[in-house]
Design an enzyme around this catalytic site. Structure first.
Site, PDB file in Angstrom:
ATOM      1  N   LYS A   9      25.428 -33.268  99.509  1.00 53.85           N
ATOM      2  CA  LYS A   9      26.601 -33.427 100.367  1.00 53.85           C
ATOM      3  C   LYS A   9      26.665 -34.845 100.964  1.00 53.85           C
ATOM      4  O   LYS A   9      25.706 -35.616 100.852  1.00 53.85           O
ATOM      5  CB  LYS A   9      26.543 -32.371 101.470  1.00 53.85           C
ATOM      6  CG  LYS A   9      26.600 -30.925 100.964  1.00 53.85           C
ATOM      7  CD  LYS A   9      26.621 -29.951 102.144  1.00 53.85           C
ATOM      8  CE  LYS A   9      26.468 -28.505 101.688  1.00 53.85           C
ATOM      9  NZ  LYS A   9      26.551 -27.564 102.832  1.00 53.85           N
ATOM     10  N   TYR A  49      35.182 -23.576  98.733  1.00 54.22           N
ATOM     11  CA  TYR A  49      34.780 -22.759  99.886  1.00 54.22           C
ATOM     12  C   TYR A  49      35.739 -21.588 100.137  1.00 54.22           C
ATOM     13  O   TYR A  49      35.790 -21.063 101.245  1.00 54.22           O
ATOM     14  CB  TYR A  49      34.667 -23.632 101.142  1.00 54.22           C
ATOM     15  CG  TYR A  49      33.407 -24.476 101.203  1.00 54.22           C
ATOM     16  CD1 TYR A  49      32.140 -23.890 101.132  1.00 54.22           C
ATOM     17  CD2 TYR A  49      33.480 -25.862 101.356  1.00 54.22           C
ATOM     18  CE1 TYR A  49      30.978 -24.662 101.194  1.00 54.22           C
ATOM     19  CE2 TYR A  49      32.324 -26.646 101.427  1.00 54.22           C
ATOM     20  CZ  TYR A  49      31.076 -26.039 101.345  1.00 54.22           C
ATOM     21  OH  TYR A  49      29.928 -26.801 101.420  1.00 54.22           O
ATOM     22  N   PHE A  57      34.164 -22.008 110.733  1.00 56.23           N
ATOM     23  CA  PHE A  57      33.552 -23.230 110.204  1.00 56.23           C
ATOM     24  C   PHE A  57      34.236 -23.733 108.935  1.00 56.23           C
ATOM     25  O   PHE A  57      33.846 -24.772 108.397  1.00 56.23           O
ATOM     26  CB  PHE A  57      32.043 -23.043 109.981  1.00 56.23           C
ATOM     27  CG  PHE A  57      31.662 -22.019 108.939  1.00 56.23           C
ATOM     28  CD1 PHE A  57      31.647 -22.348 107.591  1.00 56.23           C
ATOM     29  CD2 PHE A  57      31.318 -20.724 109.310  1.00 56.23           C
ATOM     30  CE1 PHE A  57      31.292 -21.407 106.630  1.00 56.23           C
ATOM     31  CE2 PHE A  57      30.953 -19.781 108.347  1.00 56.23           C
ATOM     32  CZ  PHE A  57      30.946 -20.128 107.002  1.00 56.23           C
ATOM     33  N   ARG A  85      17.942 -22.202  95.112  1.00 54.45           N
ATOM     34  CA  ARG A  85      18.154 -21.744  96.499  1.00 54.45           C
ATOM     35  C   ARG A  85      16.834 -21.763  97.275  1.00 54.45           C
ATOM     36  O   ARG A  85      16.800 -22.092  98.454  1.00 54.45           O
ATOM     37  CB  ARG A  85      18.765 -20.337  96.526  1.00 54.45           C
ATOM     38  CG  ARG A  85      20.192 -20.237  95.992  1.00 54.45           C
ATOM     39  CD  ARG A  85      21.246 -20.720  96.939  1.00 54.45           C
ATOM     40  NE  ARG A  85      21.416 -19.908  98.123  1.00 54.45           N
ATOM     41  CZ  ARG A  85      22.452 -20.016  98.977  1.00 54.45           C
ATOM     42  NH1 ARG A  85      23.428 -20.888  98.735  1.00 54.45           N
ATOM     43  NH2 ARG A  85      22.522 -19.275 100.040  1.00 54.45           N
ATOM     44  N   THR A  91      20.275 -21.413 104.829  1.00 58.25           N
ATOM     45  CA  THR A  91      21.480 -22.143 105.221  1.00 58.25           C
ATOM     46  C   THR A  91      21.279 -22.946 106.512  1.00 58.25           C
ATOM     47  O   THR A  91      21.706 -24.098 106.613  1.00 58.25           O
ATOM     48  CB  THR A  91      22.642 -21.142 105.416  1.00 58.25           C
ATOM     49  OG1 THR A  91      22.783 -20.385 104.213  1.00 58.25           O
ATOM     50  CG2 THR A  91      23.939 -21.857 105.722  1.00 58.25           C
ATOM     51  N   ARG A 102      16.193 -28.235 103.221  1.00 56.23           N
ATOM     52  CA  ARG A 102      16.920 -28.126 104.489  1.00 56.23           C
ATOM     53  C   ARG A 102      15.995 -28.176 105.697  1.00 56.23           C
ATOM     54  O   ARG A 102      16.393 -28.653 106.764  1.00 56.23           O
ATOM     55  CB  ARG A 102      17.773 -26.851 104.471  1.00 56.23           C
ATOM     56  CG  ARG A 102      19.036 -27.022 103.604  1.00 56.23           C
ATOM     57  CD  ARG A 102      19.688 -25.705 103.287  1.00 56.23           C
ATOM     58  NE  ARG A 102      21.047 -25.866 102.765  1.00 56.23           N
ATOM     59  CZ  ARG A 102      21.802 -24.858 102.355  1.00 56.23           C
ATOM     60  NH1 ARG A 102      21.332 -23.620 102.380  1.00 56.23           N
ATOM     61  NH2 ARG A 102      23.028 -25.089 101.911  1.00 56.23           N
ATOM     62  N   GLU A 126      31.628 -22.144  89.879  1.00 51.34           N
ATOM     63  CA  GLU A 126      31.506 -23.464  90.502  1.00 51.34           C
ATOM     64  C   GLU A 126      31.281 -24.565  89.470  1.00 51.34           C
ATOM     65  O   GLU A 126      31.816 -25.671  89.617  1.00 51.34           O
ATOM     66  CB  GLU A 126      30.364 -23.446  91.520  1.00 51.34           C
ATOM     67  CG  GLU A 126      30.696 -22.586  92.731  1.00 51.34           C
ATOM     68  CD  GLU A 126      29.590 -22.536  93.774  1.00 51.34           C
ATOM     69  OE1 GLU A 126      29.848 -22.048  94.887  1.00 51.34           O
ATOM     70  OE2 GLU A 126      28.451 -22.979  93.483  1.00 51.34           O
TER      71      GLU A 126
END
Ligand code: DAT
Ligand code: MG
Length: 149
Positions: A9, A49, A57, A85, A91, A102, A126
């Site tokens: 991102k 999304y 959000f 993942r 998340t 993360r 995706e």
């Protein structure tokens, strides 16, 4: 063999974490089938999304993902979706296990560095959003034979 869609991102690109993030997936054994730097349009972000439309959000998340270039990758390997993942972590960075992207590189859910498809069916949808079939390359790396029995 399974495929998954990964996005580094805007925060990952701006913080110069692209190499770090790619390394973790590569070291895991996942193979890069496609990769490019792009600027995501609002239209594409809203489609990406779509499952979150209506949530609080949604708008900030769309704004953020379109705010600066991102690196999109299609990764390939055994159980690629789950493996990626795991390597990403939960998340919310404070809930992510140490050693994950993360947890190691982030602090807040709104700036959690990477996206990864959550299910094989999502991955299929995706990957099509970001790659034309001819942009994905199937090949074998010399080391692939050392990744399983
Ligand atoms: P994931 O990216 O782990 O699949 P998700 O699909 O539930 O998580 O949410 C998509 C992205 O939206 C997530 O990576 C960051 C953002 N997001 C989710 N929940 C949020 C929240 N409560 N506040 C701010 N951003 C949030
Ligand atoms: Mg998700």
């Amino acid at each position: 063999m399974e495929r998954t869609l990964i996005i580094i991102k805007p925060d990952g690109v701006q913080r110069a974490l692209v190499g770090n993030v790619i390394s973790r997936f590569e070291q895991r054994g996942l193979r890069i089938a496609g990769m490019k730097l792009i600027q995501i349009s609002r239209e594409l972000a809203e489609e990406h999304y779509a499952e979150h439309k209506g949530k609080g959000f949604f708008e900030p998340t769309v704004k953020f993902i379109t705010s600066s270039p991102v690196v999109v990758m299609c990764l390939e390997g055994a159980n690629a979706v789950v493996a990626a993942r795991q390597t990403m972590g939960a998340t919310r960075p404070p809930e992510a296990a140490p050693g994950t992207i993360r947890a190691d590189l982030g602090l807040d859910v709104s700036r959690n560095i990477v996206h990864g498809s959550d299910k094989p069916e999502t991955a299929e949808r995706e990957i099509k959003l970001y790659f034309k079939p001819e942009e994905l390359i199937s090949y074998t790396r010399a080391g692939d034979v050392w990744l399983k029995e």
